[in-house]
Structure formats: C-alpha cells, structure tokens
Design a protein around this motif. Structure first.
Motif, PDB file in Angstrom:
ATOM      1  N   ALA A 343       0.831  -1.206   0.000  1.00  0.00           N
ATOM      2  CA  ALA A 343       0.000   0.000   0.000  1.00  0.00           C
ATOM      3  C   ALA A 343       0.861   1.248   0.000  1.00  0.00           C
ATOM      4  CB  ALA A 343      -0.907   0.003   1.228  1.00  0.00           C
ATOM      5  N   THR A 344       1.984   1.205   0.727  1.00  0.00           N
ATOM      6  CA  THR A 344       2.924   2.320   0.748  1.00  0.00           C
ATOM      7  C   THR A 344       3.418   2.645  -0.653  1.00  0.00           C
ATOM      8  OG1 THR A 344       3.663   1.840   2.998  1.00  0.00           O
ATOM      9  CG2 THR A 344       5.183   3.052   1.599  1.00  0.00           C
ATOM     10  N   ILE A 345       3.807   1.607  -1.375  1.00  0.00           N
ATOM     11  CA  ILE A 345       4.307   1.798  -2.732  1.00  0.00           C
ATOM     12  C   ILE A 345       3.209   2.354  -3.636  1.00  0.00           C
ATOM     13  CG2 ILE A 345       5.168   0.572  -4.768  1.00  0.00           C
ATOM     14  CD1 ILE A 345       6.543  -1.359  -2.734  1.00  0.00           C
ATOM     15  N   LEU A 346       2.017   1.758  -3.564  1.00  0.00           N
ATOM     16  CA  LEU A 346       0.920   2.207  -4.417  1.00  0.00           C
ATOM     17  C   LEU A 346       0.565   3.675  -4.162  1.00  0.00           C
ATOM     18  CD1 LEU A 346      -1.552  -0.818  -4.420  1.00  0.00           C
ATOM     19  CD2 LEU A 346      -0.146  -0.006  -6.311  1.00  0.00           C
ATOM     20  N   ALA A 347       0.463   4.047  -2.881  1.00  0.00           N
ATOM     21  CA  ALA A 347       0.056   5.411  -2.548  1.00  0.00           C
ATOM     22  C   ALA A 347       1.102   6.430  -2.983  1.00  0.00           C
ATOM     23  CB  ALA A 347      -0.189   5.519  -1.044  1.00  0.00           C
TER      24      ALA A 347
END
Length: 525
Positions: A343-347
């Motif tokens: 999620a960190t990467i996506l956001a």
C-alpha cells in the motif's frame, strides 16, 4: 519462507487494494473541476493533509530500504532517517506558507509567477517529470522485491511481471480518483503504516524481554561486521572519499525534501497558509515517530533474521522488514506487513504519477501549448493520458533497477530535486532581482549537471552494487552528486540573473511579495 502461506499474503493486500480502489472511485466521482482533480479543491484540513503528506513521503525507501540499510550497515543505515526528519524544518520555515499563498496547482505556478511564463513553466514541468520518474523507479523496484519475496519468485521475468501489475494498479488510482482519491489512500496508508511499525516494534522488543541491550548484542553476533555496526563508519567511514560521499548524501536528503514536486503539490490541497504550516507540523511528528521505529526494526532484523539471510533473499536489503515480520508472527504477520508495504508503494507512486501528469497538463499543455486558453475538461484529459505514459516509463525503469536498495535510489531523486528546484524556489520567493534567465539557468543547469554526474557515477556502473555492475564508465567518484550539483545550481541561477540584461518585472515582484506574505489573492481558481 517455505512455510509462508502465499494465499494469506495475497489475500490480505488484495483486500486492501479492493477497498482503496472503491474509496478512490467514490472520492473521484466528485471531481467536478480541474481544481478538484489537481488539488482536491483545497478542501483538506491541516491535520488531514499532514497525515497525507507523511503517507506521500514515507515510501518504500523508508519502510523497506532504510530497515534493510540498518539491518546490513547498522548505524550508517540510520543516517538516511536523520536527514529526512531534519529536512522538514526547511519546508516549515521557508517553503510551505509562501508556496501555498503564491501558487495554485503546481510548482511551476510559483516559478513562473513573475517570469516569462512559457519557458519557465516548460522548464518546471521537465524537472518535475524527471524527478518523479527517478522516484517512481525506486518505488517500482521495491514493489518487485517485495512481491518476489512473498511469492518466492526468483526469475527476473516473474519479477518484471509483478512490477507491471503494480504499475497498472497505480495508474488506476490516478485515473479514477485524482487528488481527492489519492489523498484518502495516502491518509489510510499512513495510518496503517504507523500502526504497523509501532506494533511490530513492540512485538520485536518483547521477543528480547523489552531489553534493547540484549537485542543489540544479538545483532552484533548475527552480523559479519560484529560490534562495528553500532558505531559510525561501516559504510561511510572507510575512506575520506566515502566521508565526502556521505556529506553529499546528507545535503541531498536535507534539501531535496523541501523541493520534491509531489510534496510541494500537497500544500495546495489546504484552504490557506495556516493550514499549510499545520500540515508540516503533523507530517514531521508522523515521520519522526516512524523513523524511530525503523531504527529498532533494522537492528531487530539483524538480530532475529541475520545479515546473510537478508542479503540472499529475493529483494536483497529491501527484504529485511518482511523477513522480520515472518520471524516474529509467521505468514499472517508477513501478509499484513507486506500489505502495508504494498500500500505504501501504491500510494506514493500514485501521488508521483498525479504530480507528473498535472505538471505536464497544467504547465505545458494548458500554459505553453494552448497559451492559457485550454478547456478545463481537455486539460484533465491530457493529465490522465500523461499518467498512463508516466506509468509505462516507471514500469520499464523499475524493471531495470530491480534489486537495488530503494533508499539509495530515492536519494538520487532527492539530489535532482535539490539541484533543479530548491535554488529556483528560494530565489523566486526571496530575491527581488531574480529573473527569467536566472530561473532557466538554475533549473536546467542543476537538472542536467545532476543527471550527468549520476550517469557517470558508481551508482550506475563500476561496482558490484551498481545498476549495471558488469560495465564501468564511472569517472565521477561520488555515488550521490548533491555536494557538487546543488551549490553549482545556486551559482548558475545567480550568474544567469547577473549577466542577463532583462530585469525582473518590478510590479509582478511586488505583487508576489505581498501575496506570499499575506495570502491576498491566493484562493484556488
């Protein structure tokens, strides 16, 4: 990793993706104007934007790269964190308020306010696109390593396919949600990330009877470097050159944060300068809490997992945090931590993609190509098409950089941002004489010099840890060029202004000064 339940891992972050895509869809359905798409209509509070800022800033470099750097290099790995926390003071004291008062949607709004608009906006957009791509490549490489670890994918083809899937999901966030949807994803992701690292830190210390000394002693036993990992110098103290390299890295981290386009663009999502300042305070608190936890997680990974297992795992150093979660809580905790990292990467990548696409659409298409007369709907359409192109380029770059430490790769993006953007921003906001020629010299001079030095540095070739380890065309000795490129960019802006025969517009300069200090006329329009 053989005992990990792949179905659990995939299921946990699959649920996260579905939930956040739904939130993005609901938020994006209210994107009526280009102000909504670019800046969420300026409707977020300082607290909300501050949390989103931390979510935008705390990337794979922070969660995966820094944990891994500490797990392998000990004390020297934590130096990244120190630079990134202190850097927020520059944003708070010099940038946030004046930027919010002066601009509307992009960094180019500030740079072009009292200059010749078309060339300056084009230069600002070019710098934004290059910085965003460098930053995104690091995130995509982190995604490849993370998913390779989860799915036990060792082949380069399989990891490339994983990076491509991540890129597609990221582009969907931007196409559907715009700034509103992306902001809510970042707020949710920041909350999950901080909560996860806090709980993981508590569980980890509990493994050692809440005795940090015992954990550090075990860490020195599991590291081939021994007690040296507790002192400075393992990575940056071997020679005078490595010490200079660290100083160069520190300058890039310190000055790059306050000039990252996707961070600066977030100041336009709040209604006024007061909320912009509050955003930075909230973000600083969140970031400081996070980095204190990564210090414990890094040494904990060294103690429980061991340096050898970390470096030999798919993803290399970037695997330290997921492997630590697996050693503490098995497949379920690994799935949760992996979901948070994913999620960190996506956001973060979604925020970068939105910034790059907005800069091209607003600064190049609307202002340069259409001479400020672009239809708002066509401008947003161009922004969405640009997001697709940027996503494709990020996927290609992420595949090429797969396996590199993401914190190191991101540091290169910080050097480019500090070289191309910071001198121009500070001169524009504080130097009355600064003019168009100085602006162009500063942006293009800093940008081109930094890229050339990176291309011919050990970061790209000439060492086992390079992007191209089998080649050697490195004539610049430092891995990070900040110590050279940042001062020379300031010098280029100064010389361009001094030697130019065209003075700055005094009326525009006065208007900008009043607006920056008072906020008069700073409403989004």
């Amino acid at each position: 990793m053989n005992g990990a339940n792949t179905a659990i891992n995939l299921g946990v972050f699959g649920i996260f993706v579905l939930i956040t895509l739904y939130i993005v869809y609901r938020a994006g359905s209210r994107n009526v104007t280009k102000s909504d798409y670019y800046a969420a209509g300026g409707g977020f509070t300082g607290a909300q934007n501050g949390i989103a800022l931390s979510g935008d800033f705390l990337s794979a470099a922070s969660f995966l790269g820094i944990s891994g750097a500490i797990a392998v290099n000990g004390y020297d790995g934590f130096l990244y964190s120190i630079g990134w926390v202190v850097a927020w003071l520059i944003g708070l004291m010099l940038i946030a308020e004046r930027l919010r008062n002066t601009g509307r949607y992009t960094m180019g709004d500030v740079m072009a306010f009292r200059m010749r608009e078309r060339p300056v906006r084009a230069a600002a957009a070019n710098a934004t696109l290059v910085i965003s791509l460098f930053y995104m490549i690091a995130q995509m490489a982190g995604a490849g390593g993370l998913m390779a670890l989860l799915l036990d994918v060792h082949s380069k083809v399989g990891q490339a396919a994983i990076i491509a899937v991540v890129g597609i999901i990221m582009v969907l966030y931007v196409l559907v949600g715009g700034m509103k949807g992306t902001t809510w994803v970042q707020i949710i992701k920041a909350g999950f990330l901080i909560l996860s690292v806090l709980l993981l830190t508590i569980f980890l210390i509990g493994k050692f009877g809440f005795d940090l000394s015992t954990m550090l002693e075990r860490a020195t036993q599991k590291s081939p470097l021994g007690d040296a990992v507790l002192s400075p110098g393992v990575k940056y103290g071997a020679s005078d050159l490595s010490k200079i390299d660290f100083l160069s890295l520190a300058l890039a981290l310190l000055f790059g944060t306050a000039s990252l386009p996707h961070v600066l663009m977030r100041f336009y999502t709040v209604p006024n300068a007061r909320e912009a300042r509050r955003s930075v305070v909230w973000a600083t608190c969140m970031v400081a809490t996070f980095y204190l936890c990564t210090l414990v997680l890094g040494f904990g990974a060294m103690a429980l997992v061991g340096t050898d297992e970390i470096t030999s795992a798919p993803g290399g150093e970037n695997s330290a945090a997921p492997l630590l979660a697996f050693h503490i809580g098995g497949a379920v905790l690994l799935g949760i931590v992996a979901a948070v990292a994913f999620a960190t990467i996506l956001a973060v990548v979604a925020g970068l993609t939105l910034t790059a696409s907005a800069s091209f659409a607003h600064d190049v298409y609307a202002s340069v190509i259409k001479h400020g007369e672009a239809d708002p709907r066509s401008e947003v359409r161009v922004a969405r098409l640009t997001a697709i192109v940027v996503g494709v380029l990020a996927i290609i770059g992420g595949i090429a950089a797969n396996g590199q430490n993401v914190a190191f790769l991101v540091a290169l993006a910080f050097a480019i941002a500090a070289s191309a953007n910071l001198p121009t921003l500070l001169y524009s906001l504080f130097w009355k004489r600064f003019n168009t020629t100085g602006t162009l010299w500063s942006i293009y001079g800093g940008l081109s010099l930094c890229i050339v030095l990176i291309a011919f540095s050990p970061a790209i070739s000439g060492s086992p840890s390079s992007v191209f380890p089998s080649a050697d065309f490195a004539w610049f000795p430092l891995s990070n060029p900040g110590i050279v490129s940042i001062p020379l960019s300031f010098l280029a802006g100064y010389l361009g202004t001094i030697f130019s025969k065209k003075p700055a517009d005094p009326h525009k300069q006065s208007e900008m000064e009043v607006r920056a200090l008072t906020g008069i006329g700073s409403g989004l329009r």
